[in-house]
Design a protein around this motif. Structure first.
Motif, PDB file in Angstrom:
ATOM      1  N   GLN A 127      32.232  19.526  28.027  1.00  0.00           N
ATOM      2  CA  GLN A 127      33.383  20.404  27.861  1.00  0.00           C
ATOM      3  C   GLN A 127      33.667  20.768  29.882  1.00  0.00           C
ATOM      4  O   GLN A 127      32.778  20.816  30.441  1.00  0.00           O
ATOM      5  N   ILE A 128      34.686  21.327  30.166  1.00  0.00           N
ATOM      6  CA  ILE A 128      35.356  21.234  31.464  1.00  0.00           C
ATOM      7  C   ILE A 128      34.681  23.765  31.434  1.00  0.00           C
ATOM      8  O   ILE A 128      35.635  24.006  30.842  1.00  0.00           O
ATOM      9  N   ILE A 129      33.760  23.341  32.473  1.00  0.00           N
ATOM     10  CA  ILE A 129      33.696  24.661  32.885  1.00  0.00           C
ATOM     11  C   ILE A 129      34.410  25.158  34.295  1.00  0.00           C
ATOM     12  O   ILE A 129      34.470  24.457  35.537  1.00  0.00           O
ATOM     13  N   GLN A 130      34.684  26.213  34.337  1.00  0.00           N
ATOM     14  CA  GLN A 130      35.992  26.529  35.661  1.00  0.00           C
ATOM     15  C   GLN A 130      35.216  28.147  36.092  1.00  0.00           C
ATOM     16  O   GLN A 130      34.720  28.409  35.243  1.00  0.00           O
ATOM     17  N   GLN A 131      34.908  28.028  37.012  1.00  0.00           N
ATOM     18  CA  GLN A 131      33.735  29.372  37.783  1.00  0.00           C
ATOM     19  C   GLN A 131      34.887  29.996  38.640  1.00  0.00           C
ATOM     20  O   GLN A 131      34.989  29.124  39.706  1.00  0.00           O
ATOM     21  N   VAL A 132      34.639  30.770  38.199  1.00  0.00           N
ATOM     22  CA  VAL A 132      35.438  32.156  39.134  1.00  0.00           C
ATOM     23  C   VAL A 132      34.345  31.913  40.400  1.00  0.00           C
ATOM     24  O   VAL A 132      33.347  32.990  39.858  1.00  0.00           O
ATOM     25  N   PRO A 133      34.534  32.577  41.582  1.00  0.00           N
ATOM     26  CA  PRO A 133      34.124  33.330  42.330  1.00  0.00           C
ATOM     27  C   PRO A 133      33.813  34.228  42.126  1.00  0.00           C
ATOM     28  O   PRO A 133      34.813  35.042  41.938  1.00  0.00           O
ATOM     29  N   THR A 134      33.198  34.901  42.855  1.00  0.00           N
ATOM     30  CA  THR A 134      32.576  36.511  42.649  1.00  0.00           C
ATOM     31  C   THR A 134      33.088  38.326  43.588  1.00  0.00           C
ATOM     32  O   THR A 134      33.425  38.874  43.038  1.00  0.00           O
ATOM     33  N   ASN A 135      33.026  37.179  44.976  1.00  0.00           N
ATOM     34  CA  ASN A 135      33.447  37.995  45.539  1.00  0.00           C
ATOM     35  C   ASN A 135      34.604  37.439  46.416  1.00  0.00           C
ATOM     36  O   ASN A 135      34.807  35.592  46.052  1.00  0.00           O
ATOM     37  N   ALA A 136      35.205  37.336  48.083  1.00  0.00           N
ATOM     38  CA  ALA A 136      36.154  36.729  48.884  1.00  0.00           C
ATOM     39  C   ALA A 136      34.710  35.699  49.341  1.00  0.00           C
ATOM     40  O   ALA A 136      36.134  34.700  50.074  1.00  0.00           O
ATOM     41  N   HIS A 153      36.871  31.922  49.357  1.00  0.00           N
ATOM     42  CA  HIS A 153      36.576  31.316  50.649  1.00  0.00           C
ATOM     43  C   HIS A 153      35.991  30.076  51.287  1.00  0.00           C
ATOM     44  O   HIS A 153      36.697  29.263  51.222  1.00  0.00           O
ATOM     45  N   ALA A 154      34.425  29.848  50.303  1.00  0.00           N
ATOM     46  CA  ALA A 154      34.188  28.944  51.022  1.00  0.00           C
ATOM     47  C   ALA A 154      34.308  27.440  49.788  1.00  0.00           C
ATOM     48  O   ALA A 154      34.246  26.564  50.121  1.00  0.00           O
ATOM     49  N   GLU A 155      34.776  28.249  48.672  1.00  0.00           N
ATOM     50  CA  GLU A 155      35.118  27.906  47.525  1.00  0.00           C
ATOM     51  C   GLU A 155      36.151  26.695  48.091  1.00  0.00           C
ATOM     52  O   GLU A 155      36.722  24.960  47.663  1.00  0.00           O
ATOM     53  N   LYS A 156      37.393  27.435  48.796  1.00  0.00           N
ATOM     54  CA  LYS A 156      38.128  26.736  48.843  1.00  0.00           C
ATOM     55  C   LYS A 156      38.891  25.797  49.715  1.00  0.00           C
ATOM     56  O   LYS A 156      39.645  25.205  50.251  1.00  0.00           O
ATOM     57  N   LYS A 157      38.000  26.523  51.286  1.00  0.00           N
ATOM     58  CA  LYS A 157      37.908  25.507  52.226  1.00  0.00           C
ATOM     59  C   LYS A 157      37.253  24.346  51.789  1.00  0.00           C
ATOM     60  O   LYS A 157      37.233  22.773  52.118  1.00  0.00           O
ATOM     61  N   ALA A 158      35.851  23.949  51.144  1.00  0.00           N
ATOM     62  CA  ALA A 158      35.679  22.829  50.491  1.00  0.00           C
ATOM     63  C   ALA A 158      35.986  22.097  50.831  1.00  0.00           C
ATOM     64  O   ALA A 158      35.967  21.055  49.470  1.00  0.00           O
TER      65      ALA A 158
END
Length: 82
Positions: free
Chosen positions: A44-53, A57-62
């Protein structure tokens, strides 16, 4: 292997425009050829949405994307032997 690929497409494929087909993909079936056997797994494909900014930002940078995507094995799983 081409014959097996066509067989799996015919067995697991959904006809285009079928009333029960869904317009999105939330599951993946994986077929592996190893040790002279065909290994079949269902994920199953799981997409986790970040809870705060800060997490966003850390996820987008990584990864370069706002969403963290991962696979979770949900079964059934089996091995086809000779």
């Amino acid at each position: 292997l081409k014959l097996l690929k066509n067989l799996f497409v015919d067995v697991f494929g959904t006809p285009r425009g079928h009333p029960k087909s869904k317009p999105f993909v939330d599951r993946v079936m994986a077929f592996y050829w190893a040790d002279g056997k065909i290994w079949v797994r269902n994920y199953q494909i799981i997409q986790q949405v970040p809870t705060n900014a800060k997490e966003a930002h850390a996820e987008k940078k990584a990864t370069g994307s706002d969403l963290a995507t991962s696979l979770c094995e949900i079964g059934p799983r089996f091995v086809l032997g000779p």
